[in-house]
Design an enzyme around this catalytic site. Structure first.
Site, PDB file in Angstrom:
ATOM      1  N   THR A   1     -14.594 -11.827   0.768  1.00 13.37           N
ATOM      2  CA  THR A   1     -14.868 -12.970  -0.106  1.00 13.37           C
ATOM      3  C   THR A   1     -13.726 -13.968   0.017  1.00 13.37           C
ATOM      4  OG1 THR A   1     -16.126 -11.562  -1.594  1.00 13.37           O
ATOM      5  CG2 THR A   1     -15.374 -13.657  -2.500  1.00 13.37           C
TER       6      THR A   1
ATOM      7  N   ASN B   1     -26.352  -8.231   5.911  1.00  7.09           N
ATOM      8  CA  ASN B   1     -26.041  -7.031   5.135  1.00  7.09           C
ATOM      9  C   ASN B   1     -27.284  -6.378   4.546  1.00  7.09           C
ATOM     10  OD1 ASN B   1     -25.523  -9.682   3.767  1.00  7.09           O
ATOM     11  ND2 ASN B   1     -25.685  -8.394   1.952  1.00  7.09           N
TER      12      ASN B   1
ATOM     13  N   THR C   1       3.080 -10.727  -1.968  1.00  8.19           N
ATOM     14  CA  THR C   1       3.566  -9.486  -1.349  1.00  8.19           C
ATOM     15  C   THR C   1       2.382  -8.723  -0.773  1.00  8.19           C
ATOM     16  OG1 THR C   1       5.358  -9.438  -2.917  1.00  8.19           O
ATOM     17  CG2 THR C   1       4.899  -7.367  -1.783  1.00  8.19           C
TER      18      THR C   1
ATOM     19  N   CYS D   1     -23.737  -6.943  -5.063  1.00  9.79           N
ATOM     20  CA  CYS D   1     -23.329  -7.887  -6.105  1.00  9.79           C
ATOM     21  C   CYS D   1     -24.511  -8.661  -6.658  1.00  9.79           C
ATOM     22  CB  CYS D   1     -22.259  -8.828  -5.575  1.00  9.79           C
ATOM     23  SG  CYS D   1     -22.442  -9.128  -3.860  1.00  9.79           S
TER      24      CYS D   1
HETATM   25  N1  PLP Z   1     -20.011 -10.663   3.420  1.00  8.30           N
HETATM   26  C1  PLP Z   1     -20.879  -9.667   3.627  1.00  8.30           C
HETATM   27  C2  PLP Z   1     -21.904  -9.798   4.719  1.00  8.30           C
HETATM   28  C3  PLP Z   1     -20.832  -8.513   2.838  1.00  8.30           C
HETATM   29  O1  PLP Z   1     -21.714  -7.528   3.055  1.00  8.30           O
HETATM   30  C4  PLP Z   1     -19.838  -8.423   1.836  1.00  8.30           C
HETATM   31  C5  PLP Z   1     -19.779  -7.245   0.938  1.00  8.30           C
HETATM   32  O2  PLP Z   1     -20.661  -6.976   0.178  1.00  8.30           O
HETATM   33  C6  PLP Z   1     -18.950  -9.490   1.647  1.00  8.30           C
HETATM   34  C7  PLP Z   1     -19.064 -10.589   2.471  1.00  8.30           C
HETATM   35  C8  PLP Z   1     -17.871  -9.459   0.598  1.00  8.30           C
HETATM   36  O3  PLP Z   1     -16.821  -8.649   1.039  1.00  8.30           O
HETATM   37  P1  PLP Z   1     -15.655  -8.167   0.044  1.00  8.30           P
HETATM   38  O4  PLP Z   1     -16.265  -7.155  -0.852  1.00  8.30           O
HETATM   39  O5  PLP Z   1     -14.604  -7.615   0.952  1.00  8.30           O
HETATM   40  O6  PLP Z   1     -15.153  -9.370  -0.680  1.00  8.30           O
END
Ligand code: PLP
Length: 374
Positions: A70, A147, A232, A315
């Site tokens: 993210t 995803n 850090t 999410c």
């Molecule tokens: N992008 C994709 C395609 C994802 O599947 C995810 C995780 O769900 C993310 C971004 C977000 O990653 P993170 O949880 O490391 O912020």
């Protein structure tokens, strides 16, 4: 528990946990301090950077550690906008990106966002990208592997088009890294996001690859990460990421099990469709529409019997909104809500997949028997 939700997050691999433990214990130094304990922490960062650069075929200086994808997506997208100092404000992306990208873009009123759609198989035609780029385009941001469906976009071809047209190219490679070959050095990709917790490392660590010579403004002001990302460093997480990325590939075995799951479910049930099968897909992901069944109910029924899967991105789930990815592919709302995602990892065994398929088929049959006219 039979865990089939690895696109949401993965179990920490034992070797990865072992690589982290010293930094939870005696090796608590700050990599920026001059002491020996600090120097050892700094060495851990370097070791990880080298392991990652070796794996993705990038220069060690092209890696910036972040808190996850993210943040990497934010850094890439906001950095690209700033890079053109307001002279270009158009971003070309797709309707099936992860919310980490889409919600950020929706929040930027100064940006003209072009959302490209996909076909019923989740495919994106690179000619659409070419047609959408104007002289005002700062960035093309297209995920590598979806995803929810596992569908793979031809990012190298798209990156070349973006480059020819003078725009930067970013890819969210969270679900692709470790599953598809990458040679960042020879690629036209300028910016690439990845995340540790999809690779058997912990949550809260990830990275952004930034092509040599591309000077983006710092994501967080500070001296760490060569002035690009202050704060850090997460030494334990970075050590884990370096270990996780080098785990031996088991992609072939995982794909065999994913195919077995699809075969068993489809042969046990009528009116089921696997989404995106006519497209290239990563080998661990299966998006199955169970016609006439409420996906949320099915998800709960199988969880009662120990099977963990999901309805859409982690999410997003919890709400009753159908998946934006499936809707963009042209599924009806009811079909999208009747869809579950199964995503496998190196820790799934054949017996587990057989057992999961048996449970899914019988739960789906029970649901249809309760509601035969759905
Ligand atoms: N992008 C994709 C395609 C994802 O599947 C995810 C995780 O769900 C993310 C971004 C977000 O990653 P993170 O949880 O490391 O912020």
């Amino acid at each position: 528990m039979i865990y089939l939700d690895n696109n949401a997050t993965t179990r920490i691999a034992p070797a990865v946990k072992a690589a982290m433990l010293p930094y939870l214990d005696d090796e608590f130094g700050n990599p920026s301090s001059q002491s020996a304990i600090g120097a050892r922490a700094k060495e851990a960062l370097l070791r990880s950077r080298l392991a990652i650069s070796d794996f993705v075929k990038a220069s060690p200086t092209e890696i910036v550690f972040t808190s996850g994808a993210t943040e990497s997506n934010h850094a890439a997208i906001l950095g690209a906008i700033e890079h053109f100092s307001g002279k270009r404000n158009r971003i070309v992306t797709t309707a099936v990106e992860h919310p980490a990208t889409l919600r950020l873009l929706q929040s930027r009123k100064e940006v003209e966002v072009v959302l490209l759609s996909v076909d019923r198989q989740g495919r994106l035609d690179p000619a659409q990208i070419d047609a959408a780029i104007t002289t005002n385009t700062a960035l093309v941001s297209v995920m590598w592997a979806n995803n929810e469906t596992g569908v793979v976009f031809p990012v190298e071809e798209i990156a070349r088009i973006a480059k020819q047209r003078g725009a930067l190219f970013h890819t969210d490679a969270v679900q692709a890294i470790g599953r598809l070959p990458l040679n960042f050095r020879d690629s036209s990709i300028d910016l690439l996001s990845f995340s540790g917790h999809k690779l058997h490392a912990p949550k809260g660590i990830g990275g952004l690859l930034v092509k040599k010579g591309l000077m983006l403004p710092p994501f967080i002001i500070g001296s760490q990460e060569r002035g690009r990302r202050g704060g850090t460093e997460n030494v334990m997480g970075i050590a884990a990421l370096g270990e996780a990325i080098a785990l031996p590939s088991e992609n072939g075995e995982i794909e065999t099990l994913r195919n077995l799951l699809e075969e068993l479910v489809l042969s046990g049930l009528s009116d089921c469709t696997v989404n995106g099968t006519a497209s290239p897909r990563i080998g661990n992901t299966s998006s199955i529409t169970f016609s006439g069944i409420d996906g949320e109910e099915l998800l709960m029924a199988i969880e009662k019997e120990g099977i963990i899967a999901s309805q859409s991105a982690a999410c997003q789930s919890g709400g009753r909104k159908p998946s934006h990815v499936l809707i963009a592919m042209g599924l009806q709302e009811g079909e999208a809500k009747a869809t579950l995602r199964f995503s496998l990892s190196r820790y799934n065994r054949r017996e587990e997949v057989e057992e999961a398929a048996r449970i899914i088929v019988s739960a789906a049959r029970r649901a249809r028997a309760r509601n035969p006219f759905a």
